[in-house]
Design a protein around this motif. Sequence first.
Motif, mmCIF file in Angstrom:
data_model
loop_
_atom_site.group_PDB
_atom_site.id
_atom_site.type_symbol
_atom_site.label_atom_id
_atom_site.label_comp_id
_atom_site.label_asym_id
_atom_site.label_seq_id
_atom_site.Cartn_x
_atom_site.Cartn_y
_atom_site.Cartn_z
ATOM 1 N N SER A 212 0.793 -1.367 -0.142
ATOM 2 C CA SER A 212 0.052 0.134 -0.166
ATOM 3 C C SER A 212 0.978 1.334 -0.008
ATOM 4 C CB SER A 212 -0.827 -0.096 1.291
ATOM 5 O OG SER A 212 -0.185 0.070 2.378
ATOM 6 N N HIS A 213 1.970 1.086 -0.328
ATOM 7 C CA HIS A 213 3.181 2.383 -0.319
ATOM 8 C C HIS A 213 3.227 2.939 0.693
ATOM 9 C CE1 HIS A 213 5.266 5.417 -2.135
ATOM 10 N NE2 HIS A 213 5.207 4.983 -3.461
ATOM 11 N N GLN A 214 3.371 2.263 1.752
ATOM 12 C CA GLN A 214 3.907 2.882 3.286
ATOM 13 C C GLN A 214 5.274 2.768 3.211
ATOM 14 O OE1 GLN A 214 1.737 1.065 6.432
ATOM 15 N NE2 GLN A 214 -0.115 0.644 5.243
ATOM 16 N N ARG A 215 5.872 3.823 4.247
ATOM 17 C CA ARG A 215 7.292 3.890 4.495
ATOM 18 C C ARG A 215 7.516 2.510 5.363
ATOM 19 N NH1 ARG A 215 9.980 8.438 3.379
ATOM 20 N NH2 ARG A 215 8.204 9.802 3.545
ATOM 21 N N LEU A 216 8.623 2.132 4.937
ATOM 22 C CA LEU A 216 8.928 0.764 5.790
ATOM 23 C C LEU A 216 9.842 1.249 7.087
ATOM 24 C CD1 LEU A 216 8.171 -0.831 3.354
ATOM 25 C CD2 LEU A 216 9.998 -2.300 3.660
ATOM 26 N N GLY A 217 10.572 2.389 6.862
ATOM 27 C CA GLY A 217 11.265 2.788 8.151
ATOM 28 C C GLY A 217 10.743 3.212 9.131
ATOM 29 N N VAL A 218 9.356 3.485 9.169
ATOM 30 C CA VAL A 218 8.567 3.724 10.342
ATOM 31 C C VAL A 218 7.999 2.523 10.960
ATOM 32 C CG1 VAL A 218 8.443 6.070 9.663
ATOM 33 C CG2 VAL A 218 6.471 4.373 9.213
ATOM 34 N N MET A 219 8.152 1.402 10.254
ATOM 35 C CA MET A 219 7.502 0.060 10.796
ATOM 36 C C MET A 219 8.324 -0.544 11.655
ATOM 37 S SD MET A 219 6.046 -1.614 7.140
ATOM 38 C CE MET A 219 4.969 -0.767 6.168
ATOM 39 N N THR A 220 7.747 -1.469 12.579
ATOM 40 C CA THR A 220 8.556 -2.427 13.343
ATOM 41 C C THR A 220 9.272 -3.355 12.254
ATOM 42 O OG1 THR A 220 6.855 -4.171 13.517
ATOM 43 C CG2 THR A 220 6.864 -2.334 14.930
ATOM 44 N N GLU A 221 10.486 -4.092 12.633
ATOM 45 C CA GLU A 221 11.034 -4.856 11.700
ATOM 46 C C GLU A 221 10.184 -6.162 11.341
ATOM 47 O OE1 GLU A 221 14.963 -7.780 12.298
ATOM 48 O OE2 GLU A 221 15.164 -5.710 12.866
ATOM 49 N N ALA A 222 8.909 -6.384 12.294
ATOM 50 C CA ALA A 222 8.481 -7.522 11.927
ATOM 51 C C ALA A 222 7.359 -7.093 10.612
ATOM 52 C CB ALA A 222 7.628 -8.217 13.049
ATOM 53 N N GLU A 223 6.779 -5.943 10.783
ATOM 54 C CA GLU A 223 5.907 -5.205 9.687
ATOM 55 C C GLU A 223 6.663 -5.293 8.529
ATOM 56 O OE1 GLU A 223 3.003 -2.678 12.724
ATOM 57 O OE2 GLU A 223 4.933 -1.910 12.139
ATOM 58 N N ALA A 224 7.974 -4.609 8.777
ATOM 59 C CA ALA A 224 8.747 -4.640 7.359
ATOM 60 C C ALA A 224 8.788 -5.637 6.610
ATOM 61 C CB ALA A 224 9.965 -3.624 7.557
ATOM 62 N N ARG A 225 9.528 -6.601 7.278
ATOM 63 C CA ARG A 225 9.675 -7.868 6.886
ATOM 64 C C ARG A 225 8.316 -8.466 6.219
ATOM 65 N NH1 ARG A 225 13.228 -12.038 8.208
ATOM 66 N NH2 ARG A 225 13.988 -10.505 9.728
ATOM 67 N N SER A 226 7.201 -8.475 6.742
ATOM 68 C CA SER A 226 5.978 -8.988 6.252
ATOM 69 C C SER A 226 5.590 -8.225 4.967
ATOM 70 C CB SER A 226 5.009 -8.747 7.137
ATOM 71 O OG SER A 226 3.644 -9.094 6.705
ATOM 72 N N GLU A 227 5.797 -6.886 4.986
ATOM 73 C CA GLU A 227 5.389 -6.067 3.891
ATOM 74 C C GLU A 227 6.283 -6.362 2.657
ATOM 75 O OE1 GLU A 227 3.679 -2.584 1.942
ATOM 76 O OE2 GLU A 227 3.073 -3.937 3.571
ATOM 77 N N ILE A 228 7.444 -6.739 2.869
ATOM 78 C CA ILE A 228 8.391 -7.057 1.864
ATOM 79 C C ILE A 228 7.923 -8.220 1.114
ATOM 80 C CG2 ILE A 228 10.558 -7.597 1.077
ATOM 81 C CD1 ILE A 228 11.569 -5.545 3.049
ATOM 82 N N ILE A 229 7.835 -9.356 2.102
ATOM 83 C CA ILE A 229 7.628 -10.873 1.398
ATOM 84 C C ILE A 229 6.227 -11.006 1.068
ATOM 85 C CG2 ILE A 229 7.285 -13.221 2.277
ATOM 86 C CD1 ILE A 229 9.461 -12.654 4.553
ATOM 87 N N THR A 230 5.154 -10.005 1.697
ATOM 88 C CA THR A 230 3.844 -10.178 1.062
ATOM 89 C C THR A 230 3.894 -9.625 -0.374
ATOM 90 O OG1 THR A 230 2.780 -10.254 3.254
ATOM 91 C CG2 THR A 230 1.485 -9.618 1.587
ATOM 92 N N ALA A 231 4.330 -8.546 -0.624
ATOM 93 C CA ALA A 231 4.407 -7.896 -1.971
ATOM 94 C C ALA A 231 4.978 -8.602 -2.916
ATOM 95 C CB ALA A 231 4.748 -6.448 -1.961
ATOM 96 N N CYS A 232 6.132 -9.365 -2.519
ATOM 97 C CA CYS A 232 6.842 -10.037 -3.572
ATOM 98 C C CYS A 232 6.151 -11.178 -3.884
ATOM 99 C CB CYS A 232 8.324 -10.557 -2.826
ATOM 100 S SG CYS A 232 9.369 -8.956 -3.123
ATOM 101 N N GLU A 233 5.514 -12.096 -2.965
ATOM 102 C CA GLU A 233 4.839 -13.151 -3.173
ATOM 103 C C GLU A 233 3.623 -12.957 -4.062
ATOM 104 O OE1 GLU A 233 5.565 -15.878 1.037
ATOM 105 O OE2 GLU A 233 3.846 -14.563 0.853
ATOM 106 N N THR A 234 2.983 -11.750 -3.772
ATOM 107 C CA THR A 234 1.717 -11.371 -4.522
ATOM 108 C C THR A 234 2.071 -11.283 -6.056
ATOM 109 O OG1 THR A 234 0.697 -10.284 -2.828
ATOM 110 C CG2 THR A 234 -0.227 -9.645 -4.822
ATOM 111 N N VAL A 235 3.449 -10.710 -6.574
ATOM 112 C CA VAL A 235 3.708 -10.259 -7.565
ATOM 113 C C VAL A 235 4.109 -11.329 -8.268
ATOM 114 C CG1 VAL A 235 5.577 -9.081 -9.087
ATOM 115 C CG2 VAL A 235 4.319 -7.721 -7.486
#
Length: 334
Positions: A212-235
């Motif tokens: 959803s185009h959120q800035r990863l630097g303000v997320m927790t490490e777990a949230e950032a990890r999930s964001e990266i993996i989920t987006a790549c899996e979807t693509v």
Amino acid sequence: MRALEKIVRRNVIGFCYHTVSDRQLPHIESLYRCKSVAQFRRDLDYLRRFYRIAGYDELEGTRGGSNGKPFVVITFDDGLVECHDVIRPVLLEYGVPAIFFVTTEFLDNRRLFYRQKVALCIEAWSRLSGQEAVAARSEIARFFSAEVDSDQALIARLQAAAWKEEPAIDSACSTLGVDTNAYLRTVRPYLTTTQVRTLASDGFTIGAHGTSHQRLGVMTEAEARSEIITACETVSRIVAGKGSPSSVPFAFPFNGRDVKREMMRTIRETNTEVGLFFDSTELALEPDFVINRLVVDDPTGATERASNLPARIRRAYAREIVRPLFPQHARSTS
């Protein structure tokens, strides 16, 4: 340029565009300027003449001090529809590869990016007259709990809005008569899944640009990890069987500042669908799994005969030469 390339050795120079258009686009106009088709063609003419434009599959293992000229890689962020309708035909004509980074929740025009809601608000507010504009300014200031005492201050506050302020942005849309759902239905600013698959079938690489185009630097490490993996899996699921690489590259929304590189390394080691990472800190040095890019939408300095890329590249090299003098501004790669 040859001297600069010898002083600051880089094997890859990345270029980041968002869109290319000959017409006004209300959803980006107050956010940034974009190049016309003719200006984009001049960029490609310049790059083809002086560099080799590399495809994604050539980038792994190219970091580390080549003695030759660097490769260049052309990328597009956000997944705007011009990637298919305007940019794709030009790239096919020139026969050059590119990477298209898509924000997965924007696909099929299911959701409008909060920054583009802001752009539509600014455009709608600019059409108001006199007392209407003053009243709307006061109302919008209330939504953001901000002191807004001038037109310029209102625009600045809207442009500075963060994704966590999306409820206030939605209230501003309502006040200004901006119907974002209607805009998604009628203008359709984003790529469809079918168009993404067409790009992949053409041989272009499809990458992930978050969910959803959120800035990863303000997320927790777990949230950032999930964001990266989920987006790549979807693509990966979308382009399965379309000739794309087995791993999906990931471009940081906004930038990858404050995202730990060691976490990124671990993600790549434990998730085969996650490919190289792409950031936007020009020519700054990175680990070998991160490629930096110059953001080159702005047509300032381009002429009817010449691209503005040479000047942009020279400035980026110059910044790298002086960067060691200002270590306090260098972002850690840890």
